[in-house]
Design a protein around this motif. Structure first.
Motif, PDB file in Angstrom:
ATOM      1  N   LEU A 127       1.165  -2.005  -9.803  1.00 17.07           N
ATOM      2  CA  LEU A 127       0.022  -2.667 -10.421  1.00 17.07           C
ATOM      3  C   LEU A 127      -0.331  -4.017  -9.806  1.00 17.07           C
ATOM      4  N   ASN A 128       0.620  -4.708  -9.191  1.00 16.14           N
ATOM      5  CA  ASN A 128       0.286  -6.008  -8.596  1.00 16.14           C
ATOM      6  C   ASN A 128       0.203  -5.939  -7.072  1.00 16.14           C
ATOM      7  N   ASN A 129      -0.090  -4.762  -6.568  1.00 13.66           N
ATOM      8  CA  ASN A 129      -0.271  -4.587  -5.124  1.00 13.66           C
ATOM      9  C   ASN A 129      -1.518  -5.349  -4.670  1.00 13.66           C
ATOM     10  N   GLN A 130      -1.326  -6.366  -3.852  1.00 13.13           N
ATOM     11  CA  GLN A 130      -2.443  -7.210  -3.412  1.00 13.13           C
ATOM     12  C   GLN A 130      -3.269  -6.569  -2.292  1.00 13.13           C
ATOM     13  N   ASN A 131      -2.835  -5.425  -1.823  1.00 14.81           N
ATOM     14  CA  ASN A 131      -3.522  -4.778  -0.707  1.00 14.81           C
ATOM     15  C   ASN A 131      -3.963  -3.363  -1.083  1.00 14.81           C
ATOM     16  N   TYR A 132      -4.276  -3.140  -2.360  1.00 11.95           N
ATOM     17  CA  TYR A 132      -4.615  -1.800  -2.840  1.00 11.95           C
ATOM     18  C   TYR A 132      -6.053  -1.407  -2.518  1.00 11.95           C
ATOM     19  N   SER A 133      -6.947  -2.374  -2.584  1.00 13.73           N
ATOM     20  CA  SER A 133      -8.367  -2.074  -2.405  1.00 13.73           C
ATOM     21  C   SER A 133      -8.732  -2.039  -0.926  1.00 13.73           C
ATOM     22  N   GLY A 134      -9.959  -1.644  -0.655  1.00 14.38           N
ATOM     23  CA  GLY A 134     -10.443  -1.607   0.722  1.00 14.38           C
ATOM     24  C   GLY A 134     -10.300  -0.232   1.349  1.00 14.38           C
ATOM     25  N   GLN A 135     -10.946  -0.069   2.478  1.00 15.49           N
ATOM     26  CA  GLN A 135     -10.927   1.205   3.200  1.00 15.49           C
ATOM     27  C   GLN A 135      -9.615   1.336   3.973  1.00 15.49           C
ATOM     28  N   LYS A 136      -8.854   2.384   3.700  1.00 14.74           N
ATOM     29  CA  LYS A 136      -7.564   2.582   4.353  1.00 14.74           C
ATOM     30  C   LYS A 136      -7.647   3.710   5.378  1.00 14.74           C
ATOM     31  N   ARG A 137      -6.813   3.576   6.403  1.00 10.58           N
ATOM     32  CA  ARG A 137      -6.742   4.602   7.438  1.00 10.58           C
ATOM     33  C   ARG A 137      -5.373   5.262   7.519  1.00 10.58           C
ATOM     34  N   LEU A 138      -4.342   4.558   6.988  1.00 10.75           N
ATOM     35  CA  LEU A 138      -2.971   5.033   7.167  1.00 10.75           C
ATOM     36  C   LEU A 138      -2.088   4.623   6.007  1.00 10.75           C
ATOM     37  N   VAL A 139      -0.967   5.345   5.865  1.00 10.89           N
ATOM     38  CA  VAL A 139       0.160   4.904   5.049  1.00 10.89           C
ATOM     39  C   VAL A 139       1.324   4.671   6.006  1.00 10.89           C
ATOM     40  N   ILE A 140       2.038   3.576   5.816  1.00  8.70           N
ATOM     41  CA  ILE A 140       3.157   3.246   6.712  1.00  8.70           C
ATOM     42  C   ILE A 140       4.418   3.011   5.896  1.00  8.70           C
ATOM     43  N   GLY A 141       5.550   3.550   6.362  1.00  6.04           N
ATOM     44  CA  GLY A 141       6.820   3.334   5.688  1.00  6.04           C
ATOM     45  C   GLY A 141       7.986   3.424   6.653  1.00  6.04           C
ATOM     46  N   PHE A 142       9.073   2.757   6.295  1.00  4.71           N
ATOM     47  CA  PHE A 142      10.284   2.720   7.133  1.00  4.71           C
ATOM     48  C   PHE A 142      11.432   3.434   6.446  1.00  4.71           C
ATOM     49  N   THR A 143      12.024   4.397   7.144  1.00  5.88           N
ATOM     50  CA  THR A 143      13.231   5.071   6.673  1.00  5.88           C
ATOM     51  C   THR A 143      14.230   5.129   7.821  1.00  5.88           C
ATOM     52  N   PRO A 144      15.345   4.417   7.742  1.00  6.14           N
ATOM     53  CA  PRO A 144      16.307   4.450   8.849  1.00  6.14           C
ATOM     54  C   PRO A 144      16.919   5.831   9.024  1.00  6.14           C
ATOM     55  N   ARG A 145      17.068   6.227  10.272  1.00  4.68           N
ATOM     56  CA  ARG A 145      17.820   7.402  10.708  1.00  4.68           C
ATOM     57  C   ARG A 145      17.187   8.745  10.353  1.00  4.68           C
ATOM     58  N   LEU A 146      16.110   8.761   9.636  1.00  3.45           N
ATOM     59  CA  LEU A 146      15.482  10.039   9.329  1.00  3.45           C
ATOM     60  C   LEU A 146      15.070  10.748  10.615  1.00  3.45           C
ATOM     61  N   SER A 147      14.669   9.984  11.615  1.00  4.60           N
ATOM     62  CA  SER A 147      14.219  10.563  12.883  1.00  4.60           C
ATOM     63  C   SER A 147      15.367  11.056  13.749  1.00  4.60           C
ATOM     64  N   ASP A 148      16.607  10.838  13.328  1.00  2.68           N
ATOM     65  CA  ASP A 148      17.762  11.295  14.110  1.00  2.68           C
ATOM     66  C   ASP A 148      17.903  12.813  14.118  1.00  2.68           C
ATOM     67  N   HIS A 149      17.344  13.479  13.106  1.00  2.00           N
ATOM     68  CA  HIS A 149      17.615  14.897  12.899  1.00  2.00           C
ATOM     69  C   HIS A 149      16.411  15.754  13.283  1.00  2.00           C
ATOM     70  N   VAL A 150      16.666  16.805  14.043  1.00  4.23           N
ATOM     71  CA  VAL A 150      15.609  17.688  14.529  1.00  4.23           C
ATOM     72  C   VAL A 150      14.808  18.278  13.376  1.00  4.23           C
ATOM     73  N   GLN A 151      15.499  18.792  12.365  1.00  2.00           N
ATOM     74  CA  GLN A 151      14.811  19.446  11.251  1.00  2.00           C
ATOM     75  C   GLN A 151      13.921  18.476  10.488  1.00  2.00           C
ATOM     76  N   ASN A 152      14.363  17.232  10.343  1.00  3.85           N
ATOM     77  CA  ASN A 152      13.531  16.227   9.666  1.00  3.85           C
ATOM     78  C   ASN A 152      12.189  16.062  10.362  1.00  3.85           C
ATOM     79  N   MET A 153      12.233  15.952  11.688  1.00  2.00           N
ATOM     80  CA  MET A 153      10.992  15.740  12.435  1.00  2.00           C
ATOM     81  C   MET A 153      10.094  16.970  12.389  1.00  2.00           C
TER      82      MET A 153
END
Length: 347
Positions: free
Chosen positions: A166-192
């Motif tokens: 609810l207090n997300n200061q960047n909620y409004s406006g035209q968006k093009r992407l969602v971005i997130g960080f997860t360590p090591r998820l890219s290590d595994h073939v099946q994940n990708m």
């Protein structure tokens, strides 16, 4: 007094009394307003992933305030059964089960305690997030769809997450992407494979850090959080090598959908790297990409070493100075070939 005026007076008085003393009624109204006004989040996902202590958190925080981005504010922990597993969603399951798999328990703690860069940090930022609202938005979004595929389920989750913050200061406006960080998820073939199945229009960014600087940071952080993850040098370097090999493999398999950058370049040549990444994910360059923030608030770095200053710390490039000669030799012996192979793919 005119009867009509008196009735309007009573109505206003009742509303004021309800607003001032009716916590449950206020909460229900808040939920209803949010359910009536949430915005669908259907944009492609940009995943930042590699081994911990390599700059993934820093990079995600540099994207935090960009007006064209829905930036996940913490580690993106939808993994199931562990955070480094891309969640195995079955279309024949119930929507409640999908939400149960995807829900991030961290959201509860952040709502109750606020956001701090580290547990010991003295600065806390409010994270006003309603898990009950998130679930309702998730289920409501899915009900209005004529059909439901894998991407729709993840769109429902992204819609519910950002709608419940609810207090997300960047909620409004035209968006093009969602971005997130997860360590090591890219290590595994099946994940990708699963990630790009859901997001064929998605992107992967991986940060490669010199192992001579990575190990002191990983080892010291390991001691601070009391986990036996990087405490033994050879076991730790095995994990670093696994991540570096995965970086090469992912680039070979997914080509233009993958971008690899050096941690050292991110720290000492931030402007060039963020311009490069903005072009890679097709957003406009913005000066906010040069400063790490949480919900557009300046934050201190997540350093394993003592630090109280906000912004990017260039001292991270000298962590190798804490190594013994034996440790330097071991790192060189175990990682040199893998490191050089991965460097060839860096932008």
């Amino acid at each position: 007094m005119d009867i009509g005026k008196y009735q309007r007076f009573l109505t206003r008085a009742q509303k004021r009394h309800s607003a001032f003393h009716g916590d449950a009624a206020n909460f229900r109204k808040l939920i209803r307003v949010c359910l009536d006004n949430f915005r669908p989040v259907t944009e492609p996902f940009v995943l930042i992933s590699q081994i911990q202590r390599s700059g993934g958190s820093l990079l995600s925080q540099l994207f935090d305030g960009h007006p064209e981005v829905h930036a996940h504010p913490h580690e993106f922990k939808i993994g199931y059964p562990k955070k480094d597993n891309w969640p195995p969603i079955e279309l024949n399951d119930r929507p409640e089960r999908w939400f149960e798999i995807l829900f991030e328990e961290t959201s509860i703690r952040l709502f109750e305690e606020g956001y701090r860069k580290e547990r010991a940090s003295k600065t806390t930022y409010p994270f006003i997030f309603l898990p009950a609202l998130q679930k309702q938005i998730f289920l409501t979004y899915l009900k209005i769809l004529p059909s439901c595929g894998l991407r729709d389920i993840f769109n429902a989750y992204m819609t519910s997450y950002f709608g419940a913050w609810l207090n997300n200061q960047n909620y409004s406006g035209q968006k093009r992407l969602v971005i997130g960080f997860t360590p090591r998820l890219s290590d595994h073939v099946q994940n990708m494979e699963r990630f790009f199945e859901v997001y064929p229009d998605g992107r992967l960014i991986s940060v490669l850090r010199n192992p001579q600087d990575w190990f002191p940071s990983a080892f010291r952080h390991n001691v601070k959080i009391k986990k036996d993850k990087y405490g033994e040098i050879r076991k730790a370097l095995d994990q670093w090598c696994t991540s570096a090999r995965a970086i090469v493999r992912n680039k070979s398999r997914y080509a233009e959908r993958v971008c690899i950058i050096r941690f050292e370049d991110l720290v000492q040549d931030t402007d060039r790297i963020m311009r490069l990444l903005a072009d890679f994910i097709r957003i406009e360059f913005d000066e906010r990409l040069l400063t790490p923030t949480f919900n557009r608030n300046l934050i201190q770095a997540n350093s394993s070493f003592d630090n109280c200053e906000p912004g990017i710390i260039r001292d991270t490039l000298g962590r190798h100075q804490a190594l013994s000669l034996e440790e330097k030799y071991t790192i060189e012996e175990m990682t040199a070939e893998v490191y050089q192979a991965a460097l060839k793919h860096c932008r």
